[in-house]
Design a protein around this motif. Structure first.
Motif, PDB file in Angstrom:
ATOM      1  N   TRP A 168      -7.831  14.248   5.599  1.00  0.00           N
ATOM      2  CA  TRP A 168      -7.673  13.286   6.692  1.00  0.00           C
ATOM      3  C   TRP A 168      -8.019  13.920   8.040  1.00  0.00           C
ATOM      4  CZ3 TRP A 168      -2.216  11.484   4.717  1.00  0.00           C
ATOM      5  CH2 TRP A 168      -2.390  10.652   3.604  1.00  0.00           C
ATOM      6  N   GLN A 182      -2.645   5.159   8.096  1.00  0.00           N
ATOM      7  CA  GLN A 182      -2.191   5.842   6.884  1.00  0.00           C
ATOM      8  C   GLN A 182      -1.508   7.158   7.214  1.00  0.00           C
ATOM      9  OE1 GLN A 182      -5.234   7.190   4.114  1.00  0.00           O
ATOM     10  NE2 GLN A 182      -3.932   6.656   2.371  1.00  0.00           N
ATOM     11  N   THR A 218       2.467   7.651   6.560  1.00  0.00           N
ATOM     12  CA  THR A 218       2.737   8.568   5.460  1.00  0.00           C
ATOM     13  C   THR A 218       3.536   9.777   5.932  1.00  0.00           C
ATOM     14  OG1 THR A 218       0.695   7.895   4.343  1.00  0.00           O
ATOM     15  CG2 THR A 218       1.707   9.966   3.633  1.00  0.00           C
ATOM     16  N   VAL A 254       5.480   4.245   4.306  1.00  0.00           N
ATOM     17  CA  VAL A 254       4.836   3.791   3.072  1.00  0.00           C
ATOM     18  C   VAL A 254       5.873   3.803   1.953  1.00  0.00           C
ATOM     19  CG1 VAL A 254       2.546   4.595   3.751  1.00  0.00           C
ATOM     20  CG2 VAL A 254       4.080   6.146   2.513  1.00  0.00           C
ATOM     21  N   GLU A 303       0.509   8.216  -1.725  1.00  0.00           N
ATOM     22  CA  GLU A 303      -0.407   8.176  -0.580  1.00  0.00           C
ATOM     23  C   GLU A 303      -1.065   9.537  -0.359  1.00  0.00           C
ATOM     24  OE1 GLU A 303      -1.389   5.685   1.376  1.00  0.00           O
ATOM     25  OE2 GLU A 303      -0.195   4.204   0.293  1.00  0.00           O
TER      26      GLU A 303
END
Length: 491
Positions: free
Chosen positions: A183, A290, A294, A415, A421
């Protein structure tokens, strides 16, 4: 009569205002606090962005950092000693302390605890013979203490730590999440990163041109962020001559933390550099929805567990103390909607700045405290303090939030499955880092599914046997009838 009517109207208005105020600020008994803080002042971490390298204590807590947390501990004791009934002598049922596995965070927690549980209140020894006090070693040292277990009544307090890969609560953005590096790499290539770097290009160029900092010609936002981190460490080391030297190259370097947020100082170089530091932190770790949701999920999960366990008499800790980093404070801040990279960009452009935008970096010993209360109706509500200032929470202008509301707000900020995730799977497709209870639930579910399959197969087998039996019987009957007809025809 007119005066009486006026007095009556004023009284009504006063009562109405008081009623509204009381509704906005429920009164209650403080039950528990969860405190999370950044370590105190430290030596710089490395030399990647600064040429002065006459040190060997990289990342270690300084004496100044110890003092910062000692004072914070005394301050919090003064604030909470009465409502929490803090004991002078450490009690293991009163406080639980956890730290990330770094020297500076462990030492910060120990320094703060020294401010809460002072000397001269340690455990005492009564009427115990020396033979029960001396270790099995030749020529043991003598001490002068006869009253306390440790000299001066020092109080040792346990500080719990985990390996980085297992510390999901405080480092949910790091090693415990397998996809985190992927990420981050994607963020550095994003259009937002490129655009924001262009917005700061003037200050980047100015720092590159100054040979004092030794920056490379293609330095980017990340390089400037590293430089700022180093200069912050230098500044809080407190060397006046060194700080004056740096201030000759950085306009506004000697501004205090309070002055950083004043509008008249916004265009000073040091304020801009601080904004770069904070922006890079969020753009790297908490850029996408996200990432935002997360990373903070394990923290909020544990936070709600602390509250519910206390309310349901499963645990008795009145103080949960968590020692971590600026990145952890930023993680929780964005999860609580106190800040974000989007609002930091608006601060840079001075356009439509939202009120809930903490745009200064989480300085040394910055802290967030969650307070759990119980009102007169036995309903539970919370307040949240950032560096001692109450914050608006639960997406409203209120500085309190009932626990039921907070639970709902947390669902929108997290989440459902952190491990899923993060892609935390091994070669056997088993989720890594599962808790024992979670693993037991999965195993139980698998056993139920397996049992159902076995039963289904047995039913199918029995059905098949019965069907075969009936078919054979039918065939046998038909055969006998046919034989009878044959025999009859021959008579």
């Amino acid at each position: 009569m007119i005066l009486q009517n006026k007095f009556y109207l004023i009284l009504q208005a006063t009562l109405f205002i008081a009623a509204v105020f009381c509704k906005k600020q429920p009164q209650g008994k403080l039950l528990q606090i969860v405190e999370i803080f950044r370590h105190g002042a430290r030596y710089r971490i490395d030399n990647s962005s600064y040429t002065d390298n006459n040190q060997i204590n990289y990342g270690q807590l300084t004496a100044q950092g110890q003092r910062m947390h000692f004072i914070l501990g005394k301050t919090l004791y003064d604030r909470y000693s009465i409502p929490l009934n803090i004991p002078k002598t450490y009690n293991h049922t009163f406080i639980y302390v956890k730290s990330t596995n770094y020297d500076r965070t462990i030492m910060s927690a120990a320094s703060q605890l020294a401010g809460i549980f002072p000397l001269q209140y340690g455990q005492k020894i009564f009427n115990v013979s020396d033979q029960f006090l001396i270790p099995p070693f030749q020529n043991v040292s003598k001490i002068n203490e006869t009253l306390f277990a440790l000299e001066g009544g020092f109080q040792p307090i346990p500080i719990h730590v985990r390996d980085h890969k297992d510390e999901k609560q405080l480092l949910g953005y790091m090693d415990s999440c397998s996809k985190a590096p992927e990420w981050e790499s994607e963020n550095y290539k994003s259009q937002e990163w490129i655009r924001i770097q262009k917005e700061y290009q003037d200050i980047i160029d100015a720092l590159i041109e100054d040979e004092y900092f030794g920056l490379k010609n293609d330095a980017n936002l990340f390089d400037i962020s590293n430089l700022v981190d180093t200069l912050i460490s230098e500044k809080w080391f407190g060397d006046e001559e060194k700080n004056k030297e740096i201030s000759e190259h950085v306009d506004g370097f000697l501004l205090s933390q309070e002055q950083l947020v004043l509008p008249e100082n916004f265009n000073r170089m040091w304020v801009q550099m601080n904004l770069i530091y904070t922006s890079v932190l969020h753009l790297t770790l908490y850029k996408t929805p996200q990432q935002k949701k997360t990373s903070v999920t394990p923290f909020f999960t544990e936070l709600l567990n602390y509250f519910n366990n206390y309310i349901n008499d499963k645990e008795y800790y009145r103080w949960i103390m968590l020692s971590a980093h600026d990145t952890t404070i930023a993680m929780i801040s964005q999860g609580m909607n106190f800040t974000s990279w989007e609002c930091l960009e608006k601060v840079k452009l001075q356009k439509n700045i939202p009120s809930n935008c903490i745009y200064t970096y989480p300085g040394f010993s910055s802290n967030i405290i969650f307070e759990l209360y119980q009102d007169k109706n036995n309903e539970h509500f919370i307040k949240v303090l950032y560096n001692g200032t109450e914050q608006n929470i639960c997406g409203s202008s209120k500085k309190y939030c009932y626990l039921k509301e907070f639970n709902q707000a947390v669902k929108y900020s997290t989440v459902s499955d952190y491990d899923l995730e993060c892609g935390n799977y091994n070669n056997d497709n088993q989720i890594l880092g599962l808790t024992q209870s979670k693993q037991q639930k999965i195993e139980t579910k698998n056993q139920i599914v397996l049992s159902c399959l076995v039963i289904l197969l047995l039913i199918l087998l029995i059905t098949s046997l019965i069907f075969n039996y009936l078919q054979r019987r039918k065939i046998l009957t038909l055969s006998l009838n046919q034989q009878q007809r044959v025999d009859y025809s021959t008579i």
